[in-house]
Design a protein around this motif. Structure first.
Motif: not given
Length: 612
Positions: A542-550, A495-496, A515-524
């Motif tokens: 392996r999907k780290v680029m798609c995850i960071n884009l989200q 996420m960073l 903002a970090f709480l929003v990122a945590a919820e999106r990751i979950s």
């Protein structure tokens, strides 16, 4: 011979330079002059007309190696400097992979990839992205111990800035020496607590350089936008101080007011040179300094701490992602943190923020979070003093020393360890967790994995295969009772880079914890059902680029929703805007098409009639 009498003016000794800058002309926000704000410069392409052909071959941002076409070589006057063969970037990558696979030692692979980045940046990043499964372990923080321990041997080319305590009073001049002015993110460290390796001094720069590479690969930031910085204030590591090859400052670490003044001057210099939207991303600072600096500067500059906020948010995302297995929301858990490490402190703060946002009373929320350190349960009436960072979490309870007994008393459902003490989660502790919750969540976050509080095998065996195990490192799957379990990997790479991208594109000048709480919820929300069946509560790495884009999209939307964005007008198609802003690791054509600017001359009447 006649001797001339010296005048009084010539007898006066030259004034020594003022190293302390006691007048504080530019060392405070009150007297600061902002040189430029690079936020509004969006086109990162440097015009090729500023360079000769030979300079372009020697410039990593322009060099294409054998991919220069014959026409480009002739018009750029580099024909003959390269072999006659012309290769596509795909063919170049095949050659690079063949060379990389032939290398046997970590130092050979590191030096080869460093040289490739220095010579041909586009090929370097294209190779990394195409073979991400092969290189992801090299980019993950948990695998960087080799680079950190041997950085004095591996350092060849400057990839960042080294600012020492001896530069006090002249930090702005040192910062101005960096050749690029369009800096959006400064990756800052002082090497005080690097992973689980302790004080690494100037060797902490290795991890800052790795982070820059991550931001380009996973977040799509242009490499010239990121600046790794080592604030060298000395080291208390006697091994490094006695090492004749150590490249850092040979003195014990500076602390107290001198350190605070030094860092304050650095913040002012960044604000003057790069403006208020430049992100100062701190990592691997000592726990006390990290907490104090975050509280001091978070409202004055776009200031974040990757350990206290981002890594903690990733751990929180793991607990949220486990909801389909535990059938519990976060506010239904009781969390026990072992150790006063910055990860534990940051995660506890994010939990409190989440509880308050969900409407829980502060007293009720506080009773869901407990701390334990080397002196036992953190309570107000114990003999040993409570650390300053844990004062808000100290409870009114009788003192309890042993961790297993603490678990039996408070019945936690989540056990979070980041104490730096290997194997501190003993068999008695794990047995107590097995009785404390139906599906206990155990986080052993000390890195590397050999120094963790417990192994994944011990956790699954002692809890009879019922636990959810989260590690700070990538570890293989575990077999228990003829079933495979995959421990989750809590890594900031998820996420960073996405958070940084969302902040940069929206133009935030301050970054709230929310903002970090929003990122945590999106990751979950991105966890795959197939992974949940194996007890992995994180999206696939392996999907780290798609995850960071989200994550970037979530932070970008949050900035406009909360009125924190300064980029206007707000894009009507946010996803398209974010995708178009990503770094393109493709070769450019450096020779434009030639066209005629003269009027056409038609020689005969027949030709003129024909053209009519």
């Amino acid at each position: 011979m006649h001797s001339k009498k010296l005048s009084k003016k010539s007898e006066v000794a030259p004034k020594e330079p003022n190293c302390d800058d006691t007048d504080g002309k530019y060392n405070s926000f009150e007297h600061m002059q902002c040189i430029q704000d690079t936020f509004w410069r969006n086109d990162m392409k440097e015009p090729p007309c500023l360079h000769t052909g030979l300079e372009m071959v020697r410039n990593s941002g322009f060099n294409k190696g054998l991919a220069y076409t014959t026409r480009e070589r002739q018009l750029l006057s580099i024909h003959g400097l390269l072999p006659v063969a012309v290769r596509s970037i795909k063919e170049q990558m095949e050659v690079c992979m063949e060379i990389f696979n032939s290398l046997t030692t970590p130092i050979e692979r590191y030096l080869y990839m460093s040289d490739l980045e220095r010579i041909n940046r586009h090929l370097f990043y294209r190779l990394m992205l195409t073979s991400l499964d092969k290189f992801i372990k090299e980019l993950d923080n948990s695998s960087a111990s080799f680079q950190i321990n041997n950085y004095s041997l591996l350092f060849i080319n400057p990839n960042g800035l080294f600012i020492t305590i001896k530069d006090r009073g002249h930090i702005f001049e040192v910062l101005s020496n960096w050749p690029h002015r369009n800096i959006r993110c400064l990756l800052v460290t002082d090497g005080a607590e690097v992973l689980g390796l302790g004080d690494c001094g100037a060797h902490g720069m290795a991890l800052a350089i790795t982070k820059r590479c991550q931001h380009t690969l996973f977040g799509g930031l242009h490499p010239d936008c990121c600046l790794p910085i080592m604030l060298d204030v000395g080291t208390d590591n006697e091994v490094l101080l006695n090492d004749p090859l150590y490249i850092g400052l040979r003195q014990h670490r500076v602390t107290g007011k001198e350190y605070d003044d030094f860092f304050d001057e650095f913040i002012v210099a960044v604000h003057r040179l790069y403006g208020p939207r430049a992100i100062i991303q701190c990592k691997d600072f000592g726990t006390n300094n990290a907490v104090a600096l975050l509280e001091r500067y978070r409202n004055r500059q776009c200031f974040i701490n990757a350990d206290i906020q981002c890594l903690a948010a990733c751990g929180l995302a793991g607990i949220m992602g486990a909801k389909p297995l535990t059938h519990k929301t976060l506010e239904q858990h009781v969390l026990l943190f072992v150790g006063d490490n910055y990860f534990n402190i940051g995660m506890a703060r994010l939990c409190m923020l989440y509880f308050k946002r969900e409407g829980l009373d502060e007293a009720v929320a506080n009773n869901l979070i407990w701390f334990c350190d080397e002196h036992g349960l953190v309570v107000k009436n114990r003999k040993n003093p409570v650390p300053n960072a844990l004062q808000n979490f100290a409870k009114r309870h009788r003192p309890v020393e042993h961790l297993a007994e603490i678990i039996e008393i408070i019945k936690p459902t989540v056990l979070v360890g980041c104490s730096g003490q290997p194997n501190s989660f003993t068999a008695a502790v794990l047995n107590a967790m097995e009785k404390s919750a139906e599906i206990p969540i155990i986080l052993a976050m000390t890195r590397p994995a050999e120094h963790a509080e417990c192994s994944a095998e011990d956790a699954f065996v002692r809890t009879k295969g019922r636990c959810i195990f989260i590690s700070g490192s990538q570890i293989p799957s575990v077999k228990y009772a003829n079933k495979r379990y995959q421990p989750g990997c809590c890594s900031s790479v998820l996420m960073l880079s996405g958070i940084i991208l969302g902040i940069v594109l929206s133009g935030m000048t301050t970054v709230p914890d929310e903002a970090f709480l929003v990122a945590a919820e999106r990751i979950s929300e991105l966890v795959w059902p197939e992974d949940l069946e194996m007890r992995d509560v994180f999206p696939p790495l392996r999907k780290v680029m798609c995850i960071n884009l989200q994550v970037a999209m979530a932070v970008f939307d949050y900035a406009y929703r909360r009125g924190l964005a300064t980029f206007f007008p707000q894009p009507e198609k946010p996803r398209q805007f974010v995708v178009q802003s990503l770094y393109k690791n493709e070769y450019r054509d450096y020779v434009n098409e030639v066209y005629c600017m003269s009027d056409r001359f038609i020689g005969t009447e027949e030709s003129r009639a024909h053209y009519k």
